[in-house]
Design an enzyme around this catalytic site. Structure first.
Site, short mmCIF file in Angstrom:
data_model
loop_
_atom_site.label_atom_id
_atom_site.label_comp_id
_atom_site.label_asym_id
_atom_site.label_seq_id
_atom_site.Cartn_x
_atom_site.Cartn_y
_atom_site.Cartn_z
N GLU A 1 -9.16 0.42 -0.23
CA GLU A 1 -8.90 1.58 0.62
C GLU A 1 -10.20 2.18 1.15
OE1 GLU A 1 -4.65 3.19 -0.84
OE2 GLU A 1 -6.31 3.96 -2.04
N ASP B 1 2.05 0.02 -6.07
CA ASP B 1 1.42 1.32 -6.25
C ASP B 1 2.34 2.35 -6.87
OD1 ASP B 1 -0.57 3.17 -6.13
OD2 ASP B 1 -0.22 3.72 -4.05
N GLU C 1 3.37 10.98 -7.70
CA GLU C 1 3.13 10.78 -6.26
C GLU C 1 4.37 10.27 -5.54
OE1 GLU C 1 -0.15 8.12 -5.52
OE2 GLU C 1 0.27 8.01 -3.37
O1 GCW Z 1 -1.66 5.41 -4.88
C1 GCW Z 1 -2.65 5.32 -3.98
C2 GCW Z 1 -2.81 6.73 -3.61
C3 GCW Z 1 -4.21 7.11 -3.31
C4 GCW Z 1 -5.09 6.65 -4.46
C5 GCW Z 1 -4.97 5.13 -4.60
C6 GCW Z 1 -5.71 4.59 -5.80
C7 GCW Z 1 -7.05 7.61 -5.41
O2 GCW Z 1 -1.95 7.03 -2.53
O3 GCW Z 1 -4.26 8.50 -3.15
O4 GCW Z 1 -6.42 7.03 -4.31
O5 GCW Z 1 -3.65 4.77 -4.78
O6 GCW Z 1 -5.08 4.42 -6.83
O7 GCW Z 1 -6.89 4.35 -5.71
#
Ligand code: GCW
Length: 669
Positions: A279, A353, A381
Site C-alpha cells: 500500500e 484483509d 474495520e
Molecule cells: O486493512 C487495511 C487497512 C489499512 C491498513 C492496512 C494494513 C494500516 O484498510 O488501513 O493500514 O490494511 O494492514 O497495513
C-alpha cells in the site's frame, strides 16, 4: 446547593472507596468498594513489579479474601512446589501453610510470573472460580499493534483519538497510561507497538524516542515492552542518505546507530514492526532486494540488544492483479529459511484483509523454517466499527483451530503460531488495537470483550470463545446479566457475517471507510479495489473461482486442504463463494438453492440483532444506566444498518441475477 450537599453526604457515607464508573472506564477490573485489609497481602521481595502486583491484589480483592502471599518460587523453595513447567512467565496459585498459617500463595519463577499470578487470582475470585491454578503462556510475544499516528488520529480506530499524547510526553505522564498497562497486564499482554505500521520516519527521531522511553518506563513494571513501527526509508528521511537499500553498508550502519540510540533510552526495547512494500510503503523491493534482505538488515541492528523484527507479510501491491489473495504466499514462501533468527513474519489471519470471515491464511504451515506470528484485527474495520456488537472470540478461535495439514491432520494454525509444530521458540500473536481515548477505551462496552479475548487467547490459544466470553461478562456485569450477555455475544460475529454477505463473500463493503454495503462498486482505478472483483456476480452465479479453472489460489494450501477447497461439495458452505463461482440455483446442503440460502442468511443476521435487543432489554434492571443505554442505542443502530446491508445487497444481487425473492421473504421496502 442542597442537592449537592445531599450528594456529597451520600458519597461520604458510601465509604472511602470510589464508586464504580458507569462509563466503562474500569473495563473488566470493576473492583468491589470495600477491599481487603492491606496487611492481609504480603510480598516477599521488593521490586517495582512485585509492588504493582501486591497493590493490584490489595485494590481488587474483597475484605473476606483471606491471607495472600506473593513470592517468587525461590523464596518458597522449601514447599517443593511443581514449578518446572512455569517457565519465566507462568504462575501457580495454591492454598498452602506458611509459618503455620493457611495462606493463598501466588508464585512464579520470576516477578513477571508473580504479576500474572496476581491478576489470575483476581480473575479467579471475580469469576467465582476457586482452587489451585497453574498456567504458563503458550505464546511468547503477546502484542498490541496501535495504528496510532503521531498527530493523534488512529487509523481504523473507532474509540476516539490516540491514547498517547505525544504533545505533552515525555514530561506529562497521564495516569491513564498506568491503567492501560494494568489492563494489558491483567491479560498477559507483554508488548505494545506504539505507532502505526504506516509509519512516519519521525517516530524514530530523538524527540519521539524520548516520548516512547517515557511510556516504556511506565509500562515496565507491568511487564510490557515497547516496540516501534519503522519506516523503511528512514535512513533517507532522517539520516540524509541517498538510499535505503538494505545491502548498502551505510544504510545498515545508520540502522545500527539508530538501534543503539533507542536502546540507550529504552534498554528493554522490543524491536521493530515493519510494513514494507505494501500500500505504497517503502521497502527493500524498491531496490530489487527481497523481504528477507530488508528484515535481516534491521534484525542485525537490534540483535546485539536482543531485539527482534516483526516483518509483516501483508503485501498489497498491484503485482498480482488476477488474485490479490495470492500475493503474500507468492512473495514469502520462497523466502522460507532465509530470515535471520530474530525475525518473525507477521501474517494476517486471512489472505485478503480482516473480512468478517476468511479462510486461514495459506502461509500458515507453508513456511516451516520461519517463525510466523498471527495478526488479528481487534478493531472492527469491517465489522461495524464500534457501533455494531460483534464478539470476535469465535473468529479468533475458528482461525486458530483451522487445520493446515502441513504435517498431517492436527497441524492447526494454533500449533504453527505457538511454535509446537516446527519447534520454534520465537512465537507471537499480534492484535491491532481497538483502543482510543474514549472514556470506555474501546468505543463500546462489548468491544472491551474483544481486547479481553485477544489477550486471553494470545496467552492460551486453546481457550474456547465461550469460556472467555463468560469470564469477561462475569467481571463486567452483575451476575444476572452474565448469561444474557454471553448469549448475545456468542452468535454476534456470525450475525455480522450473515447480514454483510455470508457463504464466503468478502470485500463487499463501501469504499474507503469500509462501513456499510457496496457490492455494486466497480469504477475504482485498480481492479482489486472494487467489490465486483471479489464477488464476480453475473447472471449465472456468484463467487471467486480460486480453483484450477480460476486463479488456482487453492494450490497454496497443503494438498489435503487444497483438495477440500477445490471441490464445491467439500468446501465448507461458509467459505464456498471464496473459492468457487457458483450457480444461483445450485442445491445447497440445506436443500435450498444458493440464492435462497443467501437471502436466508441476510435475514438471519437481521433477526439475530433483533434478538440481541430483546435480550438486552431484559438486563436493564441489573446494568447501570449509562452502559445500558449506550449499548441499547448502538443495538438500535445495528438493527437499522443490518437491514440496510441486507436490503441494499439484495437489491443489487437481484439486479444482477434477475431472480425474485424466494417465497416467504419480504421484499426490500
Ligand atoms: O486493512 C487495511 C487497512 C489499512 C491498513 C492496512 C494494513 C494500516 O484498510 O488501513 O493500514 O490494511 O494492514 O497495513
Amino acid at each position: 446547593l442542597f442537592a449537592r450537599i445531599v450528594l456529597i453526604a451520600g458519597l461520604l457515607s458510601a465509604g472511602a472507596a470510589p464508586a464504580l464508573a458507569e462509563d466503562g472506564y474500569d473495563l473488566w477490573m470493576r473492583y468491589p468498594a470495600t477491599t481487603i485489609a492491606p496487611d492481609s497481602v504480603s510480598v516477599r521481595g521488593d521490586t517495582p513489579m512485585l509492588r504493582v502486583a501486591a497493590a493490584e491484589v490489595r485494590r481488587a480483592l474483597p475484605a473476606q479474601a483471606g491471607a495472600i502471599v506473593l513470592a517468587r518460587t525461590a523464596e518458597v523453595a522449601d514447599l517443593k512446589l511443581p514449578t518446572a513447567t512455569l517457565g519465566d512467565e507462568g504462575y501457580l496459585i495454591r492454598a498452602v501453610r506458611l509459618n503455620g498459617r493457611p495462606v493463598t500463595l501466588v508464585t512464579g519463577n520470576t516477578d513477571r510470573g508473580v504479576l500474572y499470578g496476581a491478576f489470575a487470582l483476581i480473575r479467579q475470585r471475580a469469576t467465582g472460580a476457586a482452587g489451585d491454578l497453574t498456567s504458563a503462556p503458550r505464546v511468547k510475544l503477546r502484542v498490541l499493534n496501535h495504528w496510532d499516528n503521531l498527530d493523534g488520529v488512529v487509523e481504523r480506530g473507532y474509540a476516539g483519538r490516540s491514547l498517547w499524547d505525544w504533545w505533552t510526553l515525555p514530561d506529562y505522564k497521564d495516569p491513564r497510561y498506568v491503567d492501560y498497562a494494568r489492563a494489558n497486564a491483567s491479560l498477559g499482554i507483554n508488548g505494545t507497538v506504539l505507532n502505526n505500521v504506516n509509519a512516519k520516519a519521525e517516530s524514530l527521531s530523538p524527540r519521539y524516542i524520548a516520548k516512547a522511553a517515557a511510556l516504556a518506563d511506565i509500562f515496565r513494571p507491568y511487564g510490557i515492552r515497547v516496540y516501534l513501527s519503522a519506516r523503511f526509508s528512514a535512513p533517507i528521511e532522517l539520516g540524509g542518505l541517498k538510499t535505503a537499500d538494505p545491502l548498502d553498508p551505510q544504510v545498515a550502519a545508520w540502522w545500527r546507530a539508530k538501534a543503539d540510540e533507542i536502546y540507550r533510552a529504552i534498554p528493554d526495547f522490543g524491536g521493530f514492526l515493519v510494513k514494507a512494500n505494501s500500500e505504497g510503503q517503502p521497502g527493500p523491493r524498491d531496490y530489487h532486494r527481497t523481504h528477507a534482505d530488508g528484515a535481516n538488515m534491521l534484525a542485525a541492528a537490534v540483535a546485539p540488544h536482543d531485539g527482534i523484527v516483526m516483518w509483516r507479510a501483508f503485501v498489497y501491491a498491484d503485482t498480482d492483479p488476477d488474485d490479490r489473495a495470492k500475493q503474500a504466499y507468492t512473495e514469502f514462501k520462497p523466502l522460507d529459511g532465509r530470515f535471520a533468527k530474530n525475525v518473525i513474519v507477521q501474517v494476517k489471519n486471512g489472505a485478503i484483509d480482516f473480512q468478517p470471515r476468511e479462510p486461514f491464511h495459506p502461509l500458515f504451515g507453508a513456511m516451516p523454517k520461519t517463525p510466523l506470528m498471527m495478526e488479528f484485527q481487534i478493531t472492527k474495520e469491517y465489522l461495524g466499527f464500534a457501533t455494531h456488537l460483534a464478539y470476535l472470540g469465535p473468529l479468533f478461535a475458528e482461525t486458530l483451530a483451522s487445520d493446515t495439514f502441513a504435517k498431517g491432520a492436527g497441524s492447526t494454525v494454533a500449533k504453527v503460531v505457538d511454535g509446537s509444530l516446527e519447534g520454534h521458540t520465537l512465537t507471537g500473536i499480534a492484535g491491532v488495537a481497538n483502543i482510543g481515548d474514549d472514556r470506555d477505551w474501546t468505543g463500546s462496552t462489548f468491544n472491551q470483550a474483544n481486547w479481553y479475548a485477544f489477550g486471553r487467547m494470545a496467552w492460551d490459544p486453546s481457550l474456547s470463545a465461550e469460556t472467555v466470553a463468560r469470564e469477561w461478562a462475569a467481571q463486567t456485569f452483575a451476575p444476572a446479566a452474565v448469561a444474557p450477555a454471553v448469549a448475545m455475544m456468542m452468535g454476534s460475529r456470525e450475525a455480522v457475517v450473515d447480514y454483510t454477505g455470508a457463504l464466503g463473500l468478502a470485500h463487499v463493503m463501501a469504499t474507503g471507510h469500509h462501513y456499510g454495503p457496496g457490492p455494486w462498486v466497480s469504477d475504482l482505478k485498480r481492479p482489486e479495489w472494487n467489490p465486483v472483483y471479489y464477488h464476480k456476480a453475473d447472471k449465472r452465479g456468484i463467487g471467486f473461482d480460486r480453483t484450477k479453472s480460476g486463479s488456482n489460489a487453492v494450490a497454496q494450501y497443503a494438498p489435503p486442504v487444497a483438495a477440500k477447497f477445490a471441490d464445491p461439495a467439500t468446501t465448507p458452505p461458509g467459505e464456498l463463494l471464496w473459492f468457487h463461482h457458483v450457480a444461483w440455483d445450485r442445491r445447497m446442503p440445506s436443500g435450498r438453492t444458493l440464492w435462497a440460502d443467501l437471502v436466508g442468511h441476510y435475514d438471519a443476521g437481521v433477526a439475530y440483532v433483533v434478538g440481541m435487543r430483546t435480550r438486552w432489554d431484559t438486563v436493564k434492571p441489573v446494568v447501570d444506566a449509562e452502559r445500558w443505554q449506550k449499548t441499547a442505542s448502538f443495538l438500535a443502530v445495528q438493527q437499522r444498518e443490518a437491514q440496510w446491508w441486507r436490503d441494499a445487497s439484495l437489491a443489487y444481487w437481484m439486479s444482477v441475477n434477475g431472480l425474485p425473492l424466494p417465497a416467504g421473504v419480504a421484499p426490500p421496502p
